[in-house]
Design a protein around this motif. Structure first.
Motif, PDB file in Angstrom:
ATOM      1  N   PRO A 246      -1.125   4.809  -1.186  1.00 58.17           N
ATOM      2  CA  PRO A 246      -1.514   3.751  -0.307  1.00 58.17           C
ATOM      3  C   PRO A 246      -2.470   4.297   0.991  1.00 58.17           C
ATOM      4  CG  PRO A 246       0.560   4.611   0.104  1.00 58.17           C
ATOM      5  CD  PRO A 246       0.266   5.502  -1.127  1.00 58.17           C
ATOM      6  N   PRO A 247      -3.178   3.439   1.607  1.00 55.45           N
ATOM      7  CA  PRO A 247      -3.936   4.022   2.600  1.00 55.45           C
ATOM      8  C   PRO A 247      -3.036   4.486   3.910  1.00 55.45           C
ATOM      9  CG  PRO A 247      -3.855   1.507   2.818  1.00 55.45           C
ATOM     10  CD  PRO A 247      -3.168   1.838   1.614  1.00 55.45           C
ATOM     11  N   GLY A 248      -3.806   5.267   4.682  1.00 55.91           N
ATOM     12  CA  GLY A 248      -3.098   5.687   5.954  1.00 55.91           C
ATOM     13  C   GLY A 248      -2.088   6.481   5.919  1.00 55.91           C
ATOM     14  N   LEU A 249      -1.830   7.433   5.168  1.00 56.81           N
ATOM     15  CA  LEU A 249      -0.747   8.468   4.897  1.00 56.81           C
ATOM     16  C   LEU A 249      -0.702   9.489   5.958  1.00 56.81           C
ATOM     17  CD1 LEU A 249      -0.914   8.943   1.019  1.00 56.81           C
ATOM     18  CD2 LEU A 249       0.876   7.858   2.324  1.00 56.81           C
ATOM     19  N   PRO A 250       0.333   9.755   6.540  1.00 57.69           N
ATOM     20  CA  PRO A 250       0.410  10.820   7.426  1.00 57.69           C
ATOM     21  C   PRO A 250      -0.031  12.349   7.058  1.00 57.69           C
ATOM     22  CG  PRO A 250       2.517  10.460   6.846  1.00 57.69           C
ATOM     23  CD  PRO A 250       1.489   9.403   6.232  1.00 57.69           C
ATOM     24  N   GLU A 251      -0.410  13.277   8.080  1.00 61.18           N
ATOM     25  CA  GLU A 251      -1.000  14.369   7.550  1.00 61.18           C
ATOM     26  C   GLU A 251       0.344  15.101   7.012  1.00 61.18           C
ATOM     27  OE1 GLU A 251      -3.135  18.333   9.389  1.00 61.18           O
ATOM     28  OE2 GLU A 251      -2.820  16.562  10.699  1.00 61.18           O
ATOM     29  N   GLY A 252       0.251  15.586   6.072  1.00 62.71           N
ATOM     30  CA  GLY A 252       1.507  16.398   5.336  1.00 62.71           C
ATOM     31  C   GLY A 252       2.302  15.628   4.553  1.00 62.71           C
ATOM     32  N   ALA A 290       5.384   3.008  -0.662  1.00 61.07           N
ATOM     33  CA  ALA A 290       4.724   1.853  -0.937  1.00 61.07           C
ATOM     34  C   ALA A 290       5.130   1.718  -2.256  1.00 61.07           C
ATOM     35  CB  ALA A 290       3.471   2.075  -0.428  1.00 61.07           C
ATOM     36  N   ILE A 291       4.978   0.205  -2.788  1.00 60.58           N
ATOM     37  CA  ILE A 291       4.853  -0.044  -4.110  1.00 60.58           C
ATOM     38  C   ILE A 291       3.394  -0.489  -4.369  1.00 60.58           C
ATOM     39  CG2 ILE A 291       5.560  -1.625  -5.719  1.00 60.58           C
ATOM     40  CD1 ILE A 291       8.311  -1.680  -4.608  1.00 60.58           C
ATOM     41  N   ALA A 292       2.586  -0.023  -5.293  1.00 58.57           N
ATOM     42  CA  ALA A 292       1.278  -0.456  -5.509  1.00 58.57           C
ATOM     43  C   ALA A 292       1.419  -1.518  -6.704  1.00 58.57           C
ATOM     44  CB  ALA A 292       0.393   0.666  -6.319  1.00 58.57           C
ATOM     45  N   ILE A 293       0.547  -2.705  -6.531  1.00 56.54           N
ATOM     46  CA  ILE A 293       0.485  -3.828  -7.167  1.00 56.54           C
ATOM     47  C   ILE A 293      -0.849  -3.949  -7.769  1.00 56.54           C
ATOM     48  CG2 ILE A 293       0.657  -6.374  -7.126  1.00 56.54           C
ATOM     49  CD1 ILE A 293       1.919  -5.987  -4.302  1.00 56.54           C
ATOM     50  N   PHE A 294      -0.749  -4.244  -9.365  1.00 57.41           N
ATOM     51  CA  PHE A 294      -1.868  -4.491 -10.090  1.00 57.41           C
ATOM     52  C   PHE A 294      -1.885  -5.490 -11.137  1.00 57.41           C
ATOM     53  CE2 PHE A 294      -1.281   0.186  -9.231  1.00 57.41           C
ATOM     54  CZ  PHE A 294      -2.666   0.722  -9.312  1.00 57.41           C
ATOM     55  N   ARG A 295      -2.892  -6.282 -10.875  1.00 57.77           N
ATOM     56  CA  ARG A 295      -3.183  -7.251 -11.780  1.00 57.77           C
ATOM     57  C   ARG A 295      -3.550  -6.689 -13.067  1.00 57.77           C
ATOM     58  NH1 ARG A 295      -6.677 -10.117  -8.952  1.00 57.77           N
ATOM     59  NH2 ARG A 295      -5.544 -12.016  -8.410  1.00 57.77           N
ATOM     60  N   ILE A 296      -3.086  -7.442 -14.198  1.00 54.72           N
ATOM     61  CA  ILE A 296      -3.720  -6.709 -15.672  1.00 54.72           C
ATOM     62  C   ILE A 296      -4.754  -7.457 -16.067  1.00 54.72           C
ATOM     63  CG2 ILE A 296      -2.468  -6.547 -17.872  1.00 54.72           C
ATOM     64  CD1 ILE A 296       0.273  -6.168 -16.851  1.00 54.72           C
ATOM     65  N   GLU A 297      -4.689  -8.992 -15.964  1.00 54.12           N
ATOM     66  CA  GLU A 297      -5.816  -9.465 -16.504  1.00 54.12           C
ATOM     67  C   GLU A 297      -6.840 -10.186 -15.713  1.00 54.12           C
ATOM     68  OE1 GLU A 297      -3.542 -12.399 -18.891  1.00 54.12           O
ATOM     69  OE2 GLU A 297      -3.204 -11.078 -20.674  1.00 54.12           O
ATOM     70  N   GLU A 301      -6.685  -4.322 -12.041  1.00 55.66           N
ATOM     71  CA  GLU A 301      -7.286  -4.208 -10.768  1.00 55.66           C
ATOM     72  C   GLU A 301      -6.305  -3.833  -9.854  1.00 55.66           C
ATOM     73  OE1 GLU A 301      -9.581  -7.446  -8.140  1.00 55.66           O
ATOM     74  OE2 GLU A 301      -8.776  -8.138 -10.203  1.00 55.66           O
ATOM     75  N   LEU A 302      -6.388  -3.144  -8.804  1.00 59.82           N
ATOM     76  CA  LEU A 302      -5.610  -2.895  -7.704  1.00 59.82           C
ATOM     77  C   LEU A 302      -5.523  -4.074  -6.796  1.00 59.82           C
ATOM     78  CD1 LEU A 302      -3.397  -1.141  -6.296  1.00 59.82           C
ATOM     79  CD2 LEU A 302      -5.393  -0.127  -5.207  1.00 59.82           C
ATOM     80  N   VAL A 303      -4.289  -4.620  -6.601  1.00 62.34           N
ATOM     81  CA  VAL A 303      -4.306  -5.884  -5.559  1.00 62.34           C
ATOM     82  C   VAL A 303      -3.856  -5.476  -4.289  1.00 62.34           C
ATOM     83  CG1 VAL A 303      -3.352  -8.201  -5.175  1.00 62.34           C
ATOM     84  CG2 VAL A 303      -3.978  -7.322  -7.630  1.00 62.34           C
ATOM     85  N   GLY A 304      -2.986  -4.592  -4.090  1.00 61.30           N
ATOM     86  CA  GLY A 304      -2.574  -4.135  -2.725  1.00 61.30           C
ATOM     87  C   GLY A 304      -1.194  -3.481  -2.530  1.00 61.30           C
ATOM     88  N   PHE A 305      -0.542  -3.317  -1.560  1.00 58.86           N
ATOM     89  CA  PHE A 305       0.584  -2.399  -1.541  1.00 58.86           C
ATOM     90  C   PHE A 305       1.447  -3.130  -0.620  1.00 58.86           C
ATOM     91  CE2 PHE A 305      -2.910   0.382  -2.040  1.00 58.86           C
ATOM     92  CZ  PHE A 305      -2.564   1.514  -3.073  1.00 58.86           C
TER      93      PHE A 305
END
Length: 368
Positions: A246-252, A290-297, A301-305
């Motif tokens: 996911p985006p914006g992860l903290p340092e470490g 975070a849970i990553a969400i992917f469209r299959i068809e 494709e990555l949809v979001g988190f």
């Protein structure tokens, strides 16, 4: 259906049961059933929903069977066997009446709770069993089985998945998915091939959809897609290889991929989706994992988190008539257990409820 009973394993000496009311969005802790040590992974019998199998993620490890009663209360263990290895992290029944259990082996093996990517080298040769049950009585294990050893410099077999007449075993230490076939009789299995994975990626959990293989890689924090190659040692190129970070992860932050779930299309969810959990074993993000969400068809494709407020999601599970709900918990911290609802046709989630009575849980099964 309004009320759902859900069982949850963990690094304790009990399996918990919860009641989820989908009208009021209340998640209530019902019972804590005593078990052996660390029933961290639990699996339901595929046809008899009153039978539960659990690991004992300990050294040495174990495999247990239980009868499920009212409100998810478990019987005393019906049968318990030694898994012939250390810290088994996964069990699942097969359609043949056999039960697979995968061990992390070796004197230095650690439980998943204490697992750190820094110490991956401490694992040596992993192994597992595929254990028959008595004909007509899937609660009783037979003694007719042989140990399956995954011969690699470092081996960490982390699950088993039945696919046709084969069983696939992703090995995050060896960067392979082993292909097993029965060797003449139930309980006797052999490795007849492998599906090589990207070096250093650490394949952890897999799912299949038709002739397509999806794999979440713990060490690389990626989701890959490929056609299942011809047995025993065929190769196919990766169709897709996505980061699940996911985006914006903290340092470490120290991320590690964990679970993968597929939800097929249904009346209110016109598209199929893949959901993949992240685990942050380092500096925690205030938003949790975070849970990553992917469209299959038509293509992956990555949809979001969606952020969960949980610390190190190991297991999560979909439930409901259209798999519209997702339950998850963390291995660490005090985030408890949450229930999310799929929204926007499956492209997003909404948090419905959180129960904090038990701070950590590791795996789940929906009983209805």
């Amino acid at each position: 259906m309004v009320n759902f009973t859900i069982l949850a394993g963990g690094y304790t000496t009990f399996v918990a049961s919860y009641l989820f009311n989908s009208d009021t969005n209340a998640l209530t802790l019902l019972n804590q059933s005593p078990t052996g040590a660390n029933p961290s992974w639990i699996s339901l019998h595929p046809t008899n929903k009153s039978i539960l199998y659990t690991v004992n993620e300990d050294s040495p490890g174990g495999l247990q069977s239980f009868l499920i009663g009212k409100d998810g209360l478990l019987s005393s263990p019906i049968d318990t066997i030694n898994s012939q290895g250390n810290s088994p992290a996964f069990t699942t029944p097969l359609s043949t009446g056999q039960v697979a259990v995968m061990n992390v082996s070796g004197l230095q093996a650690q439980s998943e709770f204490n697992f750190s990517l820094t110490f991956l080298h401490k694992y040596d040769t992993g192994n597992g069993l595929i254990v028959p049950t008595e004909k007509g009585n899937p609660l009783e294990f037979t003694s007719d089985y042989s140990l399956i050893t995954f011969n690699a410099p470092v081996s960490h077999p982390h699950m088993a998945l039945e696919h046709g007449s084969e069983v696939f075993v992703p090995d995050l230490g060896a960067d392979k998915i082993w292909r097993l076939v029965e060797n003449g009789s139930p309980g006797n299995w052999r490795i007849h091939g492998q599906i090589d994975q990207p070096k250093g990626s650490g394949p952890r959990h897999i799912a299949t959809r038709g002739n397509t293989l999806f794999c979440v890689h713990e060490l690389a924090s990626t989701l890959t897609q490929q056609l299942i190659p011809p047995a025993p040692n065929g190769t196919t190129p990766l169709i897709a290889n996505f980061s699940i970070l996911p985006p914006g992860l903290p340092e470490g932050a120290a991320m590690a991929g964990a679970e993968i779930l597929i939800a097929e299309a249904s009346e209110h969810f016109p598209e199929p989706f893949v959901y993949v959990s992240n685990r942050n074993t380092g500096v925690q993000d205030p938003r949790g994992d975070a849970i990553a969400i992917f469209r299959i068809e038509p293509k992956l494709e990555l949809v979001g988190f969606v952020w969960t407020g949980l610390d190190q999601i190991r297991g999560m599970q979909l439930g409901g008539p259209e798999k519209e709900f997702l339950i998850a918990g963390g291995v660490a911290g005090d985030g408890g257990v949450i229930v999310l609802k799929r929204t926007d046709g499956g492209k997003n989630f909404t948090l419905l409820t959180r129960n904090l009575e038990l701070p950590t849980r590791t795996s789940f099964v929906w009983l209805n």
